[in-house]
Design a protein around this motif. Structure first.
Motif, PDB file in Angstrom:
ATOM      1  N   SER A 189      82.664  34.782   9.453  1.00 37.43           N
ATOM      2  CA  SER A 189      82.902  33.445   9.410  1.00 37.43           C
ATOM      3  C   SER A 189      81.991  32.809  10.122  1.00 37.43           C
ATOM      4  CB  SER A 189      84.471  33.064  10.080  1.00 37.43           C
ATOM      5  OG  SER A 189      85.629  33.450   8.918  1.00 37.43           O
ATOM      6  N   ALA A 233      78.653  32.507   8.175  1.00 36.47           N
ATOM      7  CA  ALA A 233      78.847  31.454   7.214  1.00 36.47           C
ATOM      8  C   ALA A 233      78.572  29.992   7.730  1.00 36.47           C
ATOM      9  CB  ALA A 233      80.059  31.526   6.428  1.00 36.47           C
ATOM     10  N   GLY A 269      75.757  27.695   6.950  1.00 34.27           N
ATOM     11  CA  GLY A 269      76.091  26.670   6.000  1.00 34.27           C
ATOM     12  C   GLY A 269      75.991  25.450   6.331  1.00 34.27           C
ATOM     13  N   SER A 306      82.490  28.418  -2.112  1.00 35.24           N
ATOM     14  CA  SER A 306      83.317  29.092  -1.272  1.00 35.24           C
ATOM     15  C   SER A 306      84.775  29.195  -1.567  1.00 35.24           C
ATOM     16  CB  SER A 306      83.150  28.524   0.237  1.00 35.24           C
ATOM     17  OG  SER A 306      83.619  26.891   0.267  1.00 35.24           O
ATOM     18  N   PHE A 360      83.269  35.650   5.644  1.00 40.07           N
ATOM     19  CA  PHE A 360      82.156  34.663   5.173  1.00 40.07           C
ATOM     20  C   PHE A 360      82.733  33.783   4.482  1.00 40.07           C
ATOM     21  CE2 PHE A 360      78.562  33.511   2.888  1.00 40.07           C
ATOM     22  CZ  PHE A 360      77.514  33.334   3.987  1.00 40.07           C
ATOM     23  N   ALA A 361      83.544  33.994   3.222  1.00 41.30           N
ATOM     24  CA  ALA A 361      83.910  33.074   2.294  1.00 41.30           C
ATOM     25  C   ALA A 361      84.862  31.806   2.904  1.00 41.30           C
ATOM     26  CB  ALA A 361      84.770  33.735   1.138  1.00 41.30           C
ATOM     27  N   LEU A 410      82.770  29.511   5.101  1.00 39.02           N
ATOM     28  CA  LEU A 410      82.036  28.593   4.314  1.00 39.02           C
ATOM     29  C   LEU A 410      82.867  27.533   3.714  1.00 39.02           C
ATOM     30  CD1 LEU A 410      79.083  28.352   3.643  1.00 39.02           C
ATOM     31  CD2 LEU A 410      79.259  29.449   1.546  1.00 39.02           C
TER      32      LEU A 410
END
Length: 425
Positions: free
Chosen positions: A102, A105, A109, A125, A154-155, A158
């Motif tokens: 996270s 990202a 991001g 995302s 990460f998803a 973002l």
């Protein structure tokens, strides 16, 4: 910040979006790369209202979807632990990987949002998070789980920073505070995810039913919800910044976010585990613990915009920290599950409006791109989410889960003591 927010303070922060005096008219629309509506210049509010209202409904749905995905993830943690025979230290390491994903990202991001707009990043995302969640089922070992946790984290990171950036864009256009109510639907989503998990377990299902089912429902919903989002203006520094670190004007806001995410993250990741392993409840009751916490957060956030307007940001921050601390005390001293659930509810009410206030502050400075500003605050917050739940696991391995959660709650004292300085942020 005083109680004049949102009437005067809010209008000052949105001055560039207001229509001029009668007799003149500034441009409403600015086409972006995706064909959406931008808010770079001034806005004729009467003409823009239908567009902004559709965008408000859309971003509300996105917050709900993100909350539901997180609710499913959090409620699946005890089953993941049991399925792979993990101890508290192993689980803490997996949660650490989720937080690292996270934070990574958010670092990369924020500037991307300034450059390409939050609409595009939200779309990528959200779809990625929906598709990544069932990957837990292919993890057959701790090493597999660590990799999957990074991908899911990460998803989520973002999606988190981009949907908040889109929320600030909509908030500025409407010229009234809306971040607390948007975050309320994240909490309602968390409750829905926890409820879906509790129902699945009560009916004899498991992770193999919960996670693919969540994807099948939420993926089409996300594709529909993304369409009316606004295309943001590109930030002036979008090409110069590679990562989003907290600039000096946001240090205090970032520090408060760090504290808030430590305490909130502990509830996200360990509330169900505490009820199941310390209180001895079943899987369905343990999953409902996170639902109670999310429901209380939702209630607090639905009222949050009016509360902040009436009492001011500083008072809300400090009183919220006191309430959350009392909630931890009740939950950790309880000898019965219903009393522990009451403590969870008080924690949810306490932390409800802290993060929305901080994100709104981070995204509203004109000298910092809204994507980078929110990303910087969120990065500091997720650093707390990284350290908090992970160190709860490591400490619980040595001293027990109850003591480790109690030590986590002590961080709230710092917010109460130094919260008055937020007036100058």
């Amino acid at each position: 910040m005083g109680s004049s927010f949102p009437q005067q303070r809010w209008r000052n922060s949105c001055a560039g979006l207001r229509s001029p005096r009668r007799g003149t008219e500034r441009t409403l629309r600015r086409r972006g790369p995706g064909g959406g509506i931008g808010l770079a210049g001034g806005v004729n509010i009467l003409q823009a209202t239908p567009v902004l209202l559709r965008a408000r409904q859309s971003i509300t749905a996105v917050f709900f979807i993100n909350g539901t995905l997180i609710g499913c993830w959090a409620s699946a943690i005890p089953q993941i632990k049991q399925r792979l025979a993990l101890d508290e230290g192993d689980l803490g390491l997996a949660l650490l990987c989720f937080a690292l994903g996270s934070i990574l990202a958010m670092l990369v991001g924020g500037p991307r949002i300034d450059r390409f707009g939050s609409r595009l990043v939200v779309g990528i995302s959200a779809l990625g998070f929906c598709l990544a969640l069932p990957l837990v089922l292919v993890a057959g070992s701790l090493s597999d789980l660590l990799l999957v946790a990074v991908v899911i984290g990460f998803a989520n990171g973002l999606m988190d920073v981009s949907m908040n950036a889109q929320g600030v864009t909509v908030e500025r256009g409407l010229e009234r505070p809306t971040m607390s109510s948007l975050h309320a639907f994240f909490s309602i989503g968390g409750m829905a995810g926890a409820g879906a998990a509790a129902l699945t377990y009560a009916l004899g299902g498991g992770l193999q039913h919960l996670l693919p089912g969540a994807t099948l429902v939420l993926l089409p919903a996300a594709m529909v919800a993304l369409q009316p989002l606004l295309t943001d203006a590109r930030g002036k520094e979008s090409k110069a910044r590679l990562i989003a670190l907290p600039p000096r004007p946001l240090w205090l806001v970032a520090a408060f976010a760090f504290i808030a995410f430590i305490c909130e993250g502990a509830m996200f990741d360990w509330s169900a585990v505490y009820l199941r392993e310390v209180m001895g409840s079943g899987a369905s009751i343990a999953a409902l613990g996170f639902g109670v916490f999310s429901a209380a957060m939702a209630a607090g956030r639905l009222l949050g915009d009016r509360v902040v307007a009436r009492h001011g940001r500083v008072r809300v921050l400090r009183v919220s920290a006191v309430a959350a601390g009392l909630g931890y005390a009740v939950a950790l001293s309880a000898s019965a599950v219903p009393l522990a659930l009451a403590g969870y509810a008080l924690i949810g009410l306490g932390v409800a409006n802290i993060v929305p206030i901080l994100f709104s502050l981070g995204g509203s400075r004109r000298d910092i791109g809204h994507g980078s500003g929110i990303a910087a605050v969120a990065t500091a917050g997720y650093s707390g989410a990284l350290l908090g739940p992970a160190w709860v696991g490591f400490l619980a391995d040595a001293a027990g889960l109850r003591l480790s959660l109690a030590l986590t709650a002590l961080f709230l004292v710092l917010l109460v003591v130094f919260g008055a300085r937020a007036r100058s942020a």
